[in-house]
Design a protein around this motif. Structure first.
Motif, PDB file in Angstrom:
ATOM      1  N   THR A 148       8.761  -1.232 -32.959  1.00  0.00           N
ATOM      2  CA  THR A 148       7.012  -2.096 -32.685  1.00  0.00           C
ATOM      3  C   THR A 148       7.190  -4.161 -33.919  1.00  0.00           C
ATOM      4  OG1 THR A 148       5.620  -0.267 -32.252  1.00  0.00           O
ATOM      5  CG2 THR A 148       4.158  -2.860 -33.058  1.00  0.00           C
ATOM      6  N   GLU A 149       8.306  -3.185 -34.772  1.00  0.00           N
ATOM      7  CA  GLU A 149       8.656  -4.055 -35.935  1.00  0.00           C
ATOM      8  C   GLU A 149       9.441  -5.163 -35.378  1.00  0.00           C
ATOM      9  OE1 GLU A 149       9.872  -4.886 -40.188  1.00  0.00           O
ATOM     10  OE2 GLU A 149       8.951  -3.021 -39.510  1.00  0.00           O
ATOM     11  N   ALA A 150      10.009  -3.962 -34.442  1.00  0.00           N
ATOM     12  CA  ALA A 150      11.531  -4.948 -33.625  1.00  0.00           C
ATOM     13  C   ALA A 150      10.695  -6.266 -33.042  1.00  0.00           C
ATOM     14  CB  ALA A 150      12.690  -5.052 -33.792  1.00  0.00           C
ATOM     15  N   THR A 151      10.007  -5.288 -31.721  1.00  0.00           N
ATOM     16  CA  THR A 151      10.165  -6.368 -30.524  1.00  0.00           C
ATOM     17  C   THR A 151       8.274  -6.943 -30.180  1.00  0.00           C
ATOM     18  OG1 THR A 151       9.547  -4.766 -29.287  1.00  0.00           O
ATOM     19  CG2 THR A 151      12.088  -4.916 -29.619  1.00  0.00           C
ATOM     20  N   GLY A 152       7.834  -6.316 -30.659  1.00  0.00           N
ATOM     21  CA  GLY A 152       6.181  -6.541 -30.319  1.00  0.00           C
ATOM     22  C   GLY A 152       5.184  -5.708 -29.891  1.00  0.00           C
ATOM     23  N   HIS A 153       6.212  -5.068 -28.996  1.00  0.00           N
ATOM     24  CA  HIS A 153       6.034  -3.560 -27.921  1.00  0.00           C
ATOM     25  C   HIS A 153       5.388  -2.600 -28.781  1.00  0.00           C
ATOM     26  CE1 HIS A 153       7.848  -6.185 -25.414  1.00  0.00           C
ATOM     27  NE2 HIS A 153       9.058  -6.129 -25.231  1.00  0.00           N
ATOM     28  N   THR A 154       4.506  -2.522 -28.020  1.00  0.00           N
ATOM     29  CA  THR A 154       3.515  -0.895 -28.733  1.00  0.00           C
ATOM     30  C   THR A 154       3.751   0.502 -27.863  1.00  0.00           C
ATOM     31  OG1 THR A 154       1.817  -1.707 -28.113  1.00  0.00           O
ATOM     32  CG2 THR A 154       1.655  -1.866 -29.928  1.00  0.00           C
ATOM     33  N   VAL A 155       3.963   1.828 -28.457  1.00  0.00           N
ATOM     34  CA  VAL A 155       4.154   2.575 -27.603  1.00  0.00           C
ATOM     35  C   VAL A 155       3.376   3.414 -27.528  1.00  0.00           C
ATOM     36  CG1 VAL A 155       6.296   4.916 -27.045  1.00  0.00           C
ATOM     37  CG2 VAL A 155       6.521   1.953 -27.892  1.00  0.00           C
ATOM     38  N   VAL A 156       3.330   4.688 -26.108  1.00  0.00           N
ATOM     39  CA  VAL A 156       2.297   5.397 -26.528  1.00  0.00           C
ATOM     40  C   VAL A 156       2.746   6.474 -25.496  1.00  0.00           C
ATOM     41  CG1 VAL A 156      -0.325   5.868 -25.700  1.00  0.00           C
ATOM     42  CG2 VAL A 156       0.929   3.663 -26.317  1.00  0.00           C
ATOM     43  N   HIS A 157       2.223   7.305 -25.865  1.00  0.00           N
ATOM     44  CA  HIS A 157       2.829   8.295 -24.863  1.00  0.00           C
ATOM     45  C   HIS A 157       1.508   9.165 -24.456  1.00  0.00           C
ATOM     46  CE1 HIS A 157       6.221   8.168 -27.412  1.00  0.00           C
ATOM     47  NE2 HIS A 157       7.454   8.729 -27.046  1.00  0.00           N
ATOM     48  N   GLU A 158       2.786   9.973 -22.860  1.00  0.00           N
ATOM     49  CA  GLU A 158       1.731  10.921 -22.237  1.00  0.00           C
ATOM     50  C   GLU A 158       3.239  12.283 -22.895  1.00  0.00           C
ATOM     51  OE1 GLU A 158      -0.733  10.940 -19.172  1.00  0.00           O
ATOM     52  OE2 GLU A 158      -0.652   9.532 -20.454  1.00  0.00           O
ATOM     53  N   TYR A 159       3.295  13.579 -22.266  1.00  0.00           N
ATOM     54  CA  TYR A 159       3.831  14.184 -22.176  1.00  0.00           C
ATOM     55  C   TYR A 159       3.480  15.423 -21.104  1.00  0.00           C
ATOM     56  CZ  TYR A 159       3.585  13.064 -26.993  1.00  0.00           C
ATOM     57  OH  TYR A 159       3.576  12.398 -28.495  1.00  0.00           O
ATOM     58  N   ALA A 217      10.144  -2.135 -21.414  1.00  0.00           N
ATOM     59  CA  ALA A 217      10.842  -0.614 -21.026  1.00  0.00           C
ATOM     60  C   ALA A 217      12.262  -0.954 -21.710  1.00  0.00           C
ATOM     61  CB  ALA A 217      10.925   0.334 -19.406  1.00  0.00           C
ATOM     62  N   HIS A 218      13.131  -1.767 -20.305  1.00  0.00           N
ATOM     63  CA  HIS A 218      14.700  -1.144 -20.974  1.00  0.00           C
ATOM     64  C   HIS A 218      15.163  -1.557 -22.705  1.00  0.00           C
ATOM     65  CE1 HIS A 218      14.711  -2.503 -17.279  1.00  0.00           C
ATOM     66  NE2 HIS A 218      16.215  -2.083 -17.135  1.00  0.00           N
ATOM     67  N   ALA A 219      13.760  -2.314 -23.326  1.00  0.00           N
ATOM     68  CA  ALA A 219      14.447  -2.521 -24.506  1.00  0.00           C
ATOM     69  C   ALA A 219      13.479  -1.714 -25.825  1.00  0.00           C
ATOM     70  CB  ALA A 219      13.428  -3.630 -25.817  1.00  0.00           C
ATOM     71  N   PHE A 220      12.914  -0.503 -25.197  1.00  0.00           N
ATOM     72  CA  PHE A 220      12.674   0.686 -25.566  1.00  0.00           C
ATOM     73  C   PHE A 220      14.026   1.928 -25.558  1.00  0.00           C
ATOM     74  CE2 PHE A 220      10.880   4.863 -26.065  1.00  0.00           C
ATOM     75  CZ  PHE A 220      10.546   5.216 -26.878  1.00  0.00           C
ATOM     76  N   ILE A 221      13.955   1.182 -24.432  1.00  0.00           N
ATOM     77  CA  ILE A 221      15.099   2.686 -23.624  1.00  0.00           C
ATOM     78  C   ILE A 221      16.594   2.445 -24.445  1.00  0.00           C
ATOM     79  CG2 ILE A 221      17.017   2.857 -22.196  1.00  0.00           C
ATOM     80  CD1 ILE A 221      14.930   3.491 -20.627  1.00  0.00           C
ATOM     81  N   ASP A 222      17.076   0.917 -25.149  1.00  0.00           N
ATOM     82  CA  ASP A 222      18.164   0.138 -25.611  1.00  0.00           C
ATOM     83  C   ASP A 222      17.836   0.606 -27.034  1.00  0.00           C
ATOM     84  OD1 ASP A 222      20.327  -1.092 -25.600  1.00  0.00           O
ATOM     85  OD2 ASP A 222      19.132  -2.236 -27.166  1.00  0.00           O
ATOM     86  N   TRP A 223      16.388   0.457 -27.215  1.00  0.00           N
ATOM     87  CA  TRP A 223      16.159   1.481 -28.865  1.00  0.00           C
ATOM     88  C   TRP A 223      16.622   2.924 -29.050  1.00  0.00           C
ATOM     89  CZ3 TRP A 223      16.410   1.336 -33.402  1.00  0.00           C
ATOM     90  CH2 TRP A 223      15.675   1.740 -34.669  1.00  0.00           C
ATOM     91  N   MET A 224      16.403   3.229 -27.851  1.00  0.00           N
ATOM     92  CA  MET A 224      16.574   4.876 -27.826  1.00  0.00           C
ATOM     93  C   MET A 224      18.261   5.210 -27.978  1.00  0.00           C
ATOM     94  SD  MET A 224      14.643   6.570 -28.055  1.00  0.00           S
ATOM     95  CE  MET A 224      13.276   5.670 -29.724  1.00  0.00           C
ATOM     96  N   ILE A 225      19.256   4.778 -27.684  1.00  0.00           N
ATOM     97  CA  ILE A 225      20.014   4.671 -27.411  1.00  0.00           C
ATOM     98  C   ILE A 225      21.435   4.458 -28.957  1.00  0.00           C
ATOM     99  CG2 ILE A 225      20.457   5.611 -25.379  1.00  0.00           C
ATOM    100  CD1 ILE A 225      21.813   2.978 -24.846  1.00  0.00           C
ATOM    101  N   ASP A 226      20.578   3.327 -29.461  1.00  0.00           N
ATOM    102  CA  ASP A 226      21.051   2.451 -30.995  1.00  0.00           C
ATOM    103  C   ASP A 226      20.744   3.746 -32.133  1.00  0.00           C
ATOM    104  OD1 ASP A 226      20.292  -0.231 -31.365  1.00  0.00           O
ATOM    105  OD2 ASP A 226      20.329   0.643 -33.089  1.00  0.00           O
ATOM    106  N   PRO A 227      22.183   3.395 -32.388  1.00  0.00           N
ATOM    107  CA  PRO A 227      23.363   4.446 -33.284  1.00  0.00           C
ATOM    108  C   PRO A 227      22.205   3.961 -34.130  1.00  0.00           C
ATOM    109  CG  PRO A 227      24.728   3.011 -32.506  1.00  0.00           C
ATOM    110  CD  PRO A 227      24.054   1.989 -31.492  1.00  0.00           C
ATOM    111  N   ASP A 228      21.717   3.140 -34.850  1.00  0.00           N
ATOM    112  CA  ASP A 228      20.801   3.643 -36.205  1.00  0.00           C
ATOM    113  C   ASP A 228      19.590   4.541 -35.680  1.00  0.00           C
ATOM    114  OD1 ASP A 228      21.682   1.218 -37.564  1.00  0.00           O
ATOM    115  OD2 ASP A 228      20.240  -0.311 -36.795  1.00  0.00           O
ATOM    116  N   PHE A 229      18.872   4.328 -34.541  1.00  0.00           N
ATOM    117  CA  PHE A 229      17.817   5.864 -34.749  1.00  0.00           C
ATOM    118  C   PHE A 229      18.584   6.325 -34.371  1.00  0.00           C
ATOM    119  CE2 PHE A 229      16.867   7.875 -30.846  1.00  0.00           C
ATOM    120  CZ  PHE A 229      14.939   8.266 -31.583  1.00  0.00           C
TER     121      PHE A 229
END
Lengths: 283, 343
Positions: free
Chosen positions: B42-53, B266-278
């Protein structure tokens, strides 16, 4: 019986019948119903009536093999329970008095007070290679022996005998205690030796207790699944574990229910075949 | 607002201005819903994330079918990606919007199931193995072949899991077959029949596996990579082996529902999920293996996911599980029950 007596009898019987209805009749009927379905009727599953579950059991030799194996297991566990339980009951009933009898009673009943799983896991610690038994025997014997009974058929039998022995001891104890001491004295005064007294007098009189104990042991052991699974290793597949798998692992409740009913039927047939002996013993 | 703006104009705007709320559909507690990870995103992109399971793959598919537009990122196991694609539930990934994809192991990106119809429908995210582990007390040097299971020296100290599918696929590996297309079932049966006398017991859960290993009852037993990493970190003397015959793998991908209206986020989130930092941070909390070679290389040297699974040569030996038809599953179960009943 007067009207008032009948009402009182009804009032006294009602809790028992209510309990039987709720705890035995309803679940059993539900299982009988499930055993005739194609799918468990939960959620939006499609289901219909079928007897395929029963034909499946009769058509596949795996089930018969396992049923036979479980019956044999039931036989051996009952046999050892009787062989070990009778002398113990005799000592309790005829030889010990007062405090020492209470202590032995406590030891006999103790397995009942502990959790079944805890019992099995303690047996696992005792029976495994380099376990308690292995070390104890090696500490006494001058030569090296390797005792690893874990994950074998004897391990299953040991665990089950330990769990069910108290039933046989308690039922036999009751019938042994009821034997009139003067009968034995009479036999001895007429010149009978101990083996003869035991065989002709004590055993026949103790038979109701022994048979009641045997039935109490045999029936649950044939359907046992936890002890074989945990102690038997690769030998631990029994008819009971097969049923457990259908309910827990494969989620095929209908087949599991059908397997349970076939087991129930087989056990009833065996008990019916033994009923002449049972009736004779009761008189 | 979005209907007025062109994509080019969107790209030029500051992150805060195109702040979207994206909805992620995943298993609970599986990486994407880590608080610190979402805060950083959220800090990097401004997008917020909500989850459903979801609690099963079938539930995930049902949710995608019945709630179009409700989700922007969904986790799909590679065995289910072809089905989701065939039903038109997910849309192809635009590699240009996922810069980290360049570091993802090409073997995983090329995975057959993630590329139904020739386009990438799921970004490889995490994976794991069913292989085996040995007691280092019995094996000063880890074996390299599955044949140790049949070694008479370890009779009575071998274990596999009590699971028909796993047992059959394991025997398929040992007989050099494709686990997803077993042609010689007789060989599988013969191999398992030969294995049975070697077995002490079948293990069911991580706890009894660990107990039996610790007591020395097992010398060699099949195991899951994630569980092995846990057992090793708890100090159990075991080594995880990916033998030359290969291993059974699972692969989880991140996909974007075709009905998503926030594709860029969505693409930005996926990119963050495979980011080495994460990944490096997540791995410290206990994560499965990463698809990203650069992320694996960024791990501490002794880390399980780098030392054992970080090598692309290991990935190359893995056979990833494909969907299994119900009839096949039942046939395997019948075989397995027959073998167990015969003991």
């Amino acid at each position: 019986m007067t009207r008032a007596e009948r009402i009182r009898a009804l009032g006294l019987l009602a809790p028992a019948y209510l309990w039987l209805t709720v705890a035995v009749f309803l679940p059993l009927s539900a299982m009988a119903f499930f055993s005739l379905l194609t799918e468990v009727p939960f959620g939006e599953r499609e289901w219909s009536f079928t007897i395929a579950n029963y034909t499946e059991v009769f058509g596949n030799p795996v089930y018969a093999t396992l049923l036979w194996k479980s019956l044999k297991l039931g036989f051996w566990v009952t046999f050892w329970c009787l062989v070990l339980g009778f002398p113990c009951a005799w000592i309790l009933a005829r030889m010990l008095k007062g405090r020492s009898r209470e202590v032995l009673f406590l030891l006999v009943i103790l397995p009942f007070w502990s959790n079944a799983l805890v019992r099995i896991f303690s047996w696992a610690i005792v029976l495994r290679g380099n376990g308690v038994l292995d070390r104890a025997v090696n500490a006494v014997l001058p030569w090296d022996v390797n005792i690893n009974l874990m994950f074998s058929e004897p391990a299953i039998i040991i665990g089950l005998v330990h769990s069910y022995l108290p039933y046989v001891i308690l039922t036999t104890y009751l019938s042994l205690q009821a034997i009139d001491e003067t009968l034995i004295e009479a036999a001895r005064s007429l010149g009978a030796r101990w083996p003869r007294i035991l065989w002709r007098l004590v055993l026949p009189l103790a038979l109701p207790g022994l048979i009641a104990g045997a039935v109490l042991v045999f029936v649950p052991v044939v359907g046992s699944f936890m002890e074989p699974r945990l102690l038997g290793g690769r030998f631990g597949t029994t008819y009971g574990t097969l049923i457990e798998d259908q309910f827990v692992a494969v989620f095929n409740w209908p087949l599991g229910a059908a397997l349970s009913f076939i087991l129930l039927a087989v056990v009833l047939v065996i008990l019916a075949a033994a009923s002449p002996a049972l009736r004779k013993a009761a008189t | 607002m979005k209907t007025i703006l062109t994509p080019a104009a969107l790209a030029l705007m500051t992150p805060m201005a195109l702040a979207d709320e994206i909805r992620v559909l995943n298993w609970q507690g599986y990486g994407t819903d880590l608080d610190w990870a979402i805060a950083a995103f959220t800090e990097a992109t401004g997008h917020t994330v909500v989850h459903e399971y979801f609690t099963s793959e079938q539930e995930m598919l049902t949710k995608l079918r019945t709630n179009p537009g409700a989700y922007d990122v969904v986790l799909i196991n590679s065995a289910f990606t072809p089905q989701a694609q065939a039903e038109g539930l997910i849309t192809p990934i635009d590699p240009m919007k996922v810069p980290n994809l360049a570091d993802v192991d090409p073997a995983l990106v090329a995975n057959q199931d993630l590329n139904p119809g020739g386009a990438l429908y799921g970004v490889p995210w995490t994976w794991g193995l069913t292989s085996f582990a040995v007691n280092t007390g019995d094996f000063p040097e880890a074996p390299t072949s599955l044949s140790v299971f049949w070694d008479p020296a370890f009779k009575g100290r071998v274990s596999i899991r009590d699971d028909a599918l796993e047992a059959v696929q394991f025997a398929a590996l040992a007989t050099g077959q494709n686990i997803n297309d077993i042609t010689d079932m007789d060989a599988v049966k013969a191999k398992l029949t030969e294995l049975m006398p070697q077995i002490a017991t079948f293990w069911g859960a991580e706890t009894d596996w660990n107990q039996n290993m610790a007591a020395g009852q097992f010398a060699v037993a099949t195991y899951w990579s994630g569980s092995a990493a846990r057992s090793i970190s708890e100090g159990l003397p075991v080594a995880f082996v990916v033998p030359e015959e290969g291993a059974i793998g699972w692969l989880d991908g991140l996909s974007i529902p075709a009905s998503s209206t926030k594709q860029d986020a969505a693409h930005a989130f996926i990119d963050w999920m495979i980011d080495p930092d994460f990944y490096v941070k997540w791995e410290a909390e206990g994560a499965p293996a990463t698809s990203n070679t650069a992320a694996a290389a960024a791990l501490p040297e002794e880390s399980f996911n780098r030392k054992v699974l970080g090598d692309p040569a290991v990935v190359a030996r893995v056979q990833f599980m494909r969907p299994v038809a119900d009839e096949t599953r039942e046939a395997y179960l019948a075989l397995w029950q027959e073998l167990k009943a015969g003991q």
